[in-house]
Scaffold this active site. Structure first.
Site, PDB file in Angstrom:
ATOM      1  N   CYS A  45       0.832  -1.203   0.000  1.00 35.62           N
ATOM      2  CA  CYS A  45       0.000   0.000   0.000  1.00 35.62           C
ATOM      3  C   CYS A  45       0.870   1.258   0.000  1.00 35.62           C
ATOM      4  O   CYS A  45       1.736   1.423   0.865  1.00 35.62           O
ATOM      5  CB  CYS A  45      -0.911   0.011   1.227  1.00 35.62           C
ATOM      6  SG  CYS A  45      -1.878   1.535   1.409  1.00 35.62           S
ATOM      7  N   CYS A  94       0.533   3.565   3.383  1.00 35.59           N
ATOM      8  CA  CYS A  94       1.021   3.126   4.692  1.00 35.59           C
ATOM      9  C   CYS A  94       2.381   3.780   4.964  1.00 35.59           C
ATOM     10  O   CYS A  94       3.089   4.173   4.033  1.00 35.59           O
ATOM     11  CB  CYS A  94       1.151   1.606   4.736  1.00 35.59           C
ATOM     12  SG  CYS A  94      -0.426   0.728   4.865  1.00 35.59           S
ATOM     13  N   HIS A 111      -3.834   0.864   8.317  1.00 34.32           N
ATOM     14  CA  HIS A 111      -4.360   0.445   7.019  1.00 34.32           C
ATOM     15  C   HIS A 111      -5.757  -0.157   7.131  1.00 34.32           C
ATOM     16  O   HIS A 111      -6.582  -0.009   6.214  1.00 34.32           O
ATOM     17  CB  HIS A 111      -3.407  -0.574   6.381  1.00 34.32           C
ATOM     18  CG  HIS A 111      -3.844  -1.070   5.040  1.00 34.32           C
ATOM     19  ND1 HIS A 111      -3.545  -0.403   3.858  1.00 34.32           N
ATOM     20  CD2 HIS A 111      -4.568  -2.165   4.673  1.00 34.32           C
ATOM     21  CE1 HIS A 111      -4.061  -1.065   2.835  1.00 34.32           C
ATOM     22  NE2 HIS A 111      -4.685  -2.134   3.300  1.00 34.32           N
ATOM     23  N   ASN A 160     -14.113   8.928  -0.754  1.00 34.14           N
ATOM     24  CA  ASN A 160     -14.797   7.784  -1.353  1.00 34.14           C
ATOM     25  C   ASN A 160     -14.388   6.558  -0.554  1.00 34.14           C
ATOM     26  O   ASN A 160     -13.196   6.345  -0.318  1.00 34.14           O
ATOM     27  CB  ASN A 160     -14.379   7.571  -2.810  1.00 34.14           C
ATOM     28  CG  ASN A 160     -14.775   8.734  -3.695  1.00 34.14           C
ATOM     29  OD1 ASN A 160     -15.617   9.541  -3.334  1.00 34.14           O
ATOM     30  ND2 ASN A 160     -14.167   8.814  -4.859  1.00 34.14           N
ATOM     31  N   HIS A 218      -6.613   1.822   1.863  1.00 35.98           N
ATOM     32  CA  HIS A 218      -6.192   2.592   3.036  1.00 35.98           C
ATOM     33  C   HIS A 218      -7.148   3.760   3.269  1.00 35.98           C
ATOM     34  O   HIS A 218      -7.569   4.425   2.317  1.00 35.98           O
ATOM     35  CB  HIS A 218      -4.768   3.119   2.812  1.00 35.98           C
ATOM     36  CG  HIS A 218      -4.107   3.606   4.051  1.00 35.98           C
ATOM     37  ND1 HIS A 218      -3.142   2.876   4.715  1.00 35.98           N
ATOM     38  CD2 HIS A 218      -4.264   4.737   4.778  1.00 35.98           C
ATOM     39  CE1 HIS A 218      -2.727   3.548   5.783  1.00 35.98           C
ATOM     40  NE2 HIS A 218      -3.401   4.690   5.829  1.00 35.98           N
ATOM     41  N   HIS A 240      -8.528   7.094   3.409  1.00 37.28           N
ATOM     42  CA  HIS A 240      -8.038   8.375   2.913  1.00 37.28           C
ATOM     43  C   HIS A 240      -9.134   9.081   2.123  1.00 37.28           C
ATOM     44  O   HIS A 240     -10.146   8.503   1.756  1.00 37.28           O
ATOM     45  CB  HIS A 240      -6.806   8.178   2.026  1.00 37.28           C
ATOM     46  CG  HIS A 240      -7.110   7.555   0.698  1.00 37.28           C
ATOM     47  ND1 HIS A 240      -7.519   6.246   0.535  1.00 37.28           N
ATOM     48  CD2 HIS A 240      -7.085   8.063  -0.569  1.00 37.28           C
ATOM     49  CE1 HIS A 240      -7.725   5.975  -0.742  1.00 37.28           C
ATOM     50  NE2 HIS A 240      -7.467   7.072  -1.445  1.00 37.28           N
ATOM     51  N   GLN A 294      -9.553  12.985  -0.483  1.00 36.43           N
ATOM     52  CA  GLN A 294      -8.812  13.861  -1.378  1.00 36.43           C
ATOM     53  C   GLN A 294      -9.298  15.299  -1.242  1.00 36.43           C
ATOM     54  O   GLN A 294     -10.388  15.561  -0.719  1.00 36.43           O
ATOM     55  CB  GLN A 294      -8.949  13.395  -2.830  1.00 36.43           C
ATOM     56  CG  GLN A 294      -8.349  12.027  -3.096  1.00 36.43           C
ATOM     57  CD  GLN A 294      -8.245  11.710  -4.568  1.00 36.43           C
ATOM     58  OE1 GLN A 294      -7.577  12.408  -5.315  1.00 36.43           O
ATOM     59  NE2 GLN A 294      -8.915  10.648  -4.991  1.00 36.43           N
TER      60      GLN A 294
END
Length: 493
Positions: free
Chosen positions: A127, A130, A193, A233, A244, A246, A248
């Site tokens: 990933c 991470c 994660h 999303n 992971h 997250h 934007q």
């Protein structure tokens, strides 16, 4: 008001807007905290807060191997490992996206062919979000982090006016286009994660809010930026390609179609009534529970139980400073809009009381979504889009900061696909009555109140993911991409 941002010596940083959150900034390997903007550009003139205040947010700015900016956000004094260098042999990225205007609707479409090479469903041990470890270097050079924000290596938009390879062609009414200027950043909510935003504690959720606010202040000051859009999303059903946790942040060079429609409706409402559309909208929803929950604290059970709200109320939960409700004309089976009760244009306009209450409200809302499709006390992570709408430049007086949160799941084993009328004509058809959805979300809130306050890790249910070229199960359903929100393009890198 935006968080105060200073460097380690107490000098104003890139987005040192006036505020009460006590955010500070520390220089990283670049030796500066002002990369994308300046404190003057962000409208920041307040006194800096103490740089090492306990519980304050600290910002450390550094660079990745290819020159992209990386920012760590920490509570209190950041560890020295924040300045660790990125040792990967990366070539500088040179994106060449452009924006083209649809002559029939006026909407702008971003064309970014270079994104075809972006990372796609890597295994967990590879990933890129991470922390780095021995033998495995990632986008985060540090061995651990709280919240990290960096420029996307595969951005849809990048660069400033005059620095982009795509020449503008704006004098042809049928073929208007321009360079895809702007900025795309990845926001890593946690180093864990396997976690999710709903698993964060309130202090960590507040740290994310501080990061969103700081990025909004800085990016909105960039030349050519019209609107700053923060979003998350979650779920493969949405199109996410990195598991992971997250989100934007996009600094957009145009006003997106949904925002343009809001601007038009707000102007029409003002002309017809003399009042603000969003003020009236929030007041009307809160009035449906007047005397029951709308004036109660989020800590109160009022507003969380169907017995405390009228059956037809669409309010899901109401705090002193925030209200969440299912919209009257909801497009999705489970869709909730979250507004601060006091209208502000963007994250930088929130005061300290609103910031303090936000983590409880937002985490409560996300956890309700995870309990919608679970079995008993075992939550199931619902795929969702969490879209934060902020006023674009020039419309701060009429538009309002708010969240539009929705899931593409309509039952535990069924997804909501968009039909031809929805994808083709933007005419939504909802299978679930908004009032029923609100009652259901209130019910699962009561179930959560009876369980331990420590969040549990929900089951990750893949659900019925549509296969390429598959046929929808009914004529009322097709692809799960929306026609106005960025989804596949924003499939998390």
């Amino acid at each position: 008001m935006a968080p105060t941002v200073t460097d380690a010596t107490g000098q104003p940083g890139a987005s040192g807007s006036a505020g009460a959150s006590g955010t500070t900034a520390a220089s990283g390997t670049t030796g500066t905290a002002a990369s994308a903007g300046s404190s003057a550009q962000a409208g920041a003139h307040a006194q800096a807060g103490p740089s090492r205040q306990a519980g304050a947010t600290t910002r450390t700015v550094t660079e990745l191997a290819d020159g992209r900016e990386l920012i760590y956000y920490d509570r209190g004094t950041p560890p020295t490992t924040r300045a660790v260098a990125d040792l990967r042999p990366l070539d500088a990225v040179a994106p060449s996206s452009e924006v083209r205007q649809d002559p029939m609707t006026g909407a702008w479409v971003t064309v970014a062919a270079h994104r075809q090479a972006r990372t796609y469903h890597p295994p967990a041990d590879e990933c890129p979000l991470c922390p780095s470890r021995e033998g495995r270097l990632s986008e985060i050079p540090a061995g651990d982090y709280q919240v990290a924000v960096f420029e996307n290596r595969f951005p849809s938009l990048a660069g400033e006016p005059g620095t982009h390879p795509v020449p503008p062609v704006l004098d042809d009414p049928l073929h208007s286009r321009g360079p895809g200027i702007g900025r795309c950043e990845v926001v890593c909510f946690t180093a864990d994660h396997d976690a999710s935003f709903a698993d964060l504690d309130e202090d960590h959720a507040r740290l994310v809010l501080d990061a969103w606010t700081d990025r909004t202040a800085e990016l909105s000051a960039l030349p050519g930026v019209r609107q700053v859009y923060c979003f998350e999303n979650r779920g493969t059903e949405i199109g996410v390609t990195l598991a992971h946790p997250h989100g934007q942040v996009y600094a957009l060079p145009f006003v997106p179609p949904r925002t343009a429609k809001m601007i038009d409706r707000a102007a029409r409402h003002r002309a017809a009534t003399g009042r603000n559309l969003f003020d009236d909208l929030v007041a009307a929803e809160r009035a449906s529970v007047a005397g029951a929950s709308a004036s109660d604290s989020v800590d109160s059970p009022a507003g969380n139980s169907p017995s405390d709200c009228p059956e037809d109320s669409r309010v899901v939960l109401a705090g002193e400073h925030w209200t969440a409700f299912v919209p009257f004309a909801a497009r999705w089976p489970y869709e909730v809009h979250l507004f601060p009760n006091r209208r502000v244009p963007d994250f930088t306009g929130l005061n300290e009381d609103e910031r303090a209450e936000f983590p409880r409200i937002y985490l409560d809302l996300l956890r309700r979504f995870d309990r919608l499709f679970g079995d008993g006390d075992q939550p199931v992570r619902a795929p969702y889009i969490a879209a934060w709408h902020q006023a674009p430049a020039g419309h701060e007086d009429e538009l309002a900061l708010h969240l539009e949160l929705f899931t593409v799941r309509r039952t535990a084993d069924k997804l909501k696909y968009l039909a031809g009328t929805e994808s083709g004509m933007e005419a939504f058809m909802n299978d679930v009555a908004p009032e029923f959805a609100a009652r259901r979300l209130r019910e699962v809130g009561q179930a959560g109140a009876a369980s331990p306050t420590t969040p549990t890790t929900p089951t990750i249910a893949s659900g019925p993911t549509p296969a390429a070229g598959s046929t929808p199960e009914a004529t009322s359903e097709t692809t799960y991409e929306t026609t106005y929100d960025t989804t596949a393009e924003e499939a998390q890198r």
